[in-house]
Write an enzyme that holds these catalytic residues in place. Structure first.
Site, PDB file in Angstrom:
ATOM      1  N   GLU A 120       0.526  -1.265   0.007  1.00 16.12           N
ATOM      2  CA  GLU A 120       0.254   0.100   0.106  1.00 16.12           C
ATOM      3  C   GLU A 120       1.302   1.582  -0.317  1.00 16.12           C
ATOM      4  OE1 GLU A 120      -3.705   1.857   2.815  1.00 16.12           O
ATOM      5  OE2 GLU A 120      -2.767   0.357   3.504  1.00 16.12           O
ATOM      6  N   GLU A 124       5.219   8.455  -3.765  1.00 11.33           N
ATOM      7  CA  GLU A 124       6.063   8.629  -2.638  1.00 11.33           C
ATOM      8  C   GLU A 124       7.175   7.783  -2.603  1.00 11.33           C
ATOM      9  OE1 GLU A 124       2.580   7.696   1.006  1.00 11.33           O
ATOM     10  OE2 GLU A 124       1.782   9.836   0.378  1.00 11.33           O
TER      11      GLU A 124
END
Length: 666
Positions: free
Chosen positions: A469, A478
């Site tokens: 995730e 990210e």
């Protein structure tokens, strides 16, 4: 009174009333408040007072610029209930020198009087886009304001002689601007006033509305109020006021974006056969007169139902209270609307417990992950093998365990046997994982907890399925590609990665609010930083285009995660001129098979709130004329120590490249 207690739409909306000049405003205010209005818009001085007398000569006694009967007088505590209106005759940009000079003097006097009265705002009306002197004088006033706002009033629709040519408006040969477009009047004022945060816009809405796209662009601007003329209303068969469907939709849109509504009957073409509000014994139905009136508005004791504008007020109340209720998840997100947040850095920082708690409330996301794992298990283990074959599933970045639980539920529903390695580096989250191991029967004998950083841990055996995730609001922002490329050493060559592919998207957008918040920092760094934003007061100017795509696992010998792209954004149908404040970004991720999670509007996962869009600012706003394409360049850059984005616009005008060498954001 507030129109209604609808907390899910943010602050309560308020209704104002435009009134003619009256020296002693107390009685007018009382009558308006009794009717249900919350504030009035009133001229600051009598319309007969023009032009002002010449300034006194040196040595002459100073006389007040206003006589008692010529100026608006208020008790100080009533200042927040009045918006002052600058005299309509004032035109500092007049071709007649005498008018321009006297206008400049009168403008300063009236603005000074409004400041003295501590009004909430002042409303002024530029006559055209050629309002240079008015903008200069306004900017001078803005420099000294602390609480009062200045509203620039412009019509929602161009003058009647322009209505027929709005699809292809006449452009000025020198500037390329559609100078007869009211938006350009506002744009010119805003630019010359340095995008001052105390400057807002007020739309005058009459019987005719422009294209939906023309109205939508105002949502990204600091739209403070709309003045809704009674001439916009028609009457139904019982004589009560009603609005067209397009007018209803626009007013409802304004409510959803915290825009106040001001009713005005100062129009010669206003309906003259409108009934006053129905008495308690004469309640019209929604079909005939969809006003809550005495039925739902309560007809509070003391309200003057005999006021000439009462029926219009009730209709506005009706529009406000009939809006669809916002679901629980959206209510929870209200405080995040148009709020700049730096993207999370889970590799650099250990997330806080509250952050995990918020993400774990997103049931939709984990349902989609469960579906993806279930599909992968069914594809990987045949029905004949289900009792004899174990699947090793590895969750990298397990957090507090929701992906582990989702994977175990998928195994149970598919009747497949799995063993799970839960890899997590955050020592605080590991405590919660240990508790799951001790108390959750679903985890017993199936989960092995690994307290380690996935970048450095060496797995004892390779996994069949790798679940993560690590996506950011832009998909790859990210470090998901870098992390998953490194983690695929844990994966068998025929293994499955969930997610297996994701694509980012970008669109040019208008948001004066987000631009203002970046500008408030007074540095370059904040204009070169990408922010996670729950976008609300934002107008998208073109269809979003795909930007960067990553696939996992990636078995290339040399993995290169740098990317670059040139984007050409075509204007949407009927798109008018607008101001671009940056780009809004989304992602669409394929978890496995036909299971996707997405923030991209065309494929958005309904009910999912773990990711907000991302905002890439522009150091300077760009005016995009009607029909012009926006051409932009984006780069994803990678070095041995960091990953960053650079971006620039080359059309309709060139801008500096933002975030060169990751100097501000990485």
């Amino acid at each position: 009174m507030p129109l209604g207690k609808r907390a899910e739409y943010g602050d309560s909306r308020y209704a104002g009333l435009q009134v003619p000049f009256v020296a002693d405003a107390h009685e007018t205010l009382r009558q308006s408040m009794d009717c249900g209005f919350d504030f009035v818009v009133a001229p600051l001085v009598a319309p007969s007072r023009r032009p002002p007398p010449p300034p006194p000569k040196q040595g002459d006694p100073i006389t007040p610029f206003l006589k008692p009967e010529d100026g608006l007088f208020l008790n100080p505590e009533w200042g927040n209930q009045v918006v002052g209106q600058i005299s309509d005759w004032i035109d500092p940009d007049s071709a007649e020198e005498a008018v321009a000079k006297s206008s400049a003097v009168a403008f300063g006097e009236e603005m000074g009087w409004a400041t003295h009265l501590s009004l909430q705002a002042v409303l002024l009306h530029p006559k055209s886009a050629a309002c240079v002197n008015l903008a200069r004088l306004t900017n001078q006033i803005l420099q000294g304001l602390h609480h009062m706002q200045v509203w620039v009033g412009v019509p929602a629709t161009a003058a009647e002689e322009e209505e027929a040519s709005q699809d292809s408006p006449e452009l000025d040969a020198d500037s390329g601007l559609a100078l007869k477009d009211p938006y350009v009047w506002w744009h010119q004022m805003r630019i010359m006033c340095e995008s001052n945060p105390s400057l807002g816009v007020c739309l005058r809405v009459g019987p005719t509305l422009p294209h939906a796209a023309t109205l939508q662009r105002w949502i990204g601007e600091p739209l403070r109020a709309v003045i809704l003329s009674t001439s916009a209303f028609t009457t139904n068969k019982r004589g009560y006021p009603t609005l067209s469907k397009r007018h209803q939709d626009f007013i409802t849109l304004c409510f959803k974006h915290n825009v106040q509504v001001i009713l005005s009957d100062q129009q010669e073409d206003a309906p003259t056969n409108v009934k006053s509000a129905p008495a308690a014994t004469e309640k019209a139905s929604d079909k005939e007169f969809p006003a809550l009136g005495a039925a739902e508005a309560g007809a509070d004791a003391g309200c003057s139902s005999g006021h000439a504008m009462r029926a219009y007020w009730e209709y506005v109340v009706y529009l406000f209270r009939r809006m669809d209720e916002v679901d629980e998840n959206e209510q929870m997100m209200i405080s995040y609307r148009d709020y700049l947040q730096a993207p999370l850095q889970p590799l650099m920082d250990n997330l806080e417990n509250q952050t995990y708690e918020t993400f774990e409330k997103d049931d939709t996301k984990y349902v989609m992950y469960e579906k993806a794992v279930r599909q992968a298990l069914l594809d990987r283990v045949s029905e004949a093998e289900k009792d004899t074959k174990d699947t090793l599933l590895m969750v990298v970045g397990a957090g507090r365990g929701p992906l582990v639980s989702a994977s175990l539920r998928a195994a149970a529903s598919s009747q497949r046997n799995i063993q799970v390695y839960a890899v997590e580096k955050n020592p605080n989250a590991v405590v919660t994982l240990q508790r799951h191991l001790a108390t959750d029967p679903l985890w017993k004998d199936k989960v092995t907890l690994i307290h380690a950083d996935m970048r450095f841990w060496e797995a004892p055996r390779k996994a069949d399925i790798l679940v993560s995730e690590l996506l950011g609001s832009f998909g790859d922002n990210e470090l998901s590609p870098e992390c998953l490329d490194g983690a695929q050493r844990f994966l068998r060559e025929d293994g499955i990665s969930i997610p297996c592919e994701y694509t980012s998207y970008l669109a040019p957008m208008t948001s004066a609010k987000l631009y203002k918040d970046c500008k408030a920092y007074k540095d370059r760094e904040h204009f070169e930083t990408a922010y996670v934003v729950k976008t609300h007061n934002v107008a998208v100017m073109a269809e979003a285009l795909p930007v960067f795509t990553f696939k996992h696992p990636n078995w290339e010998t040399h993995i290169d995660n740098t990317r670059s792209i040139k984007l050409k954004f075509e204007p949407l149908p009927d798109t008018p001129s607008a101001t671009m404040h940056g780009f809004v970004g989304y992602f669409d991720a394929k978890l496995y098979g036909d299971v996707h999670i997405s923030t991209f509007p065309k494929t958005e996962t309904t009910g999912m709130f773990s990711w907000f869009p991302i905002y890439f600012p522009m150091i300077e706003p760009i005016h995009v004329p009607v029909g012009r394409k926006v051409e932009a360049h984006f780069w994803r850059c990678v070095s041995s120590s960091k990953v960053w984005y650079e971006w620039t616009v080359t059309s309709p005008k060139a801008t500096p490249v933002h975030n060169v060498n990751g100097r501000s954001y990485w």
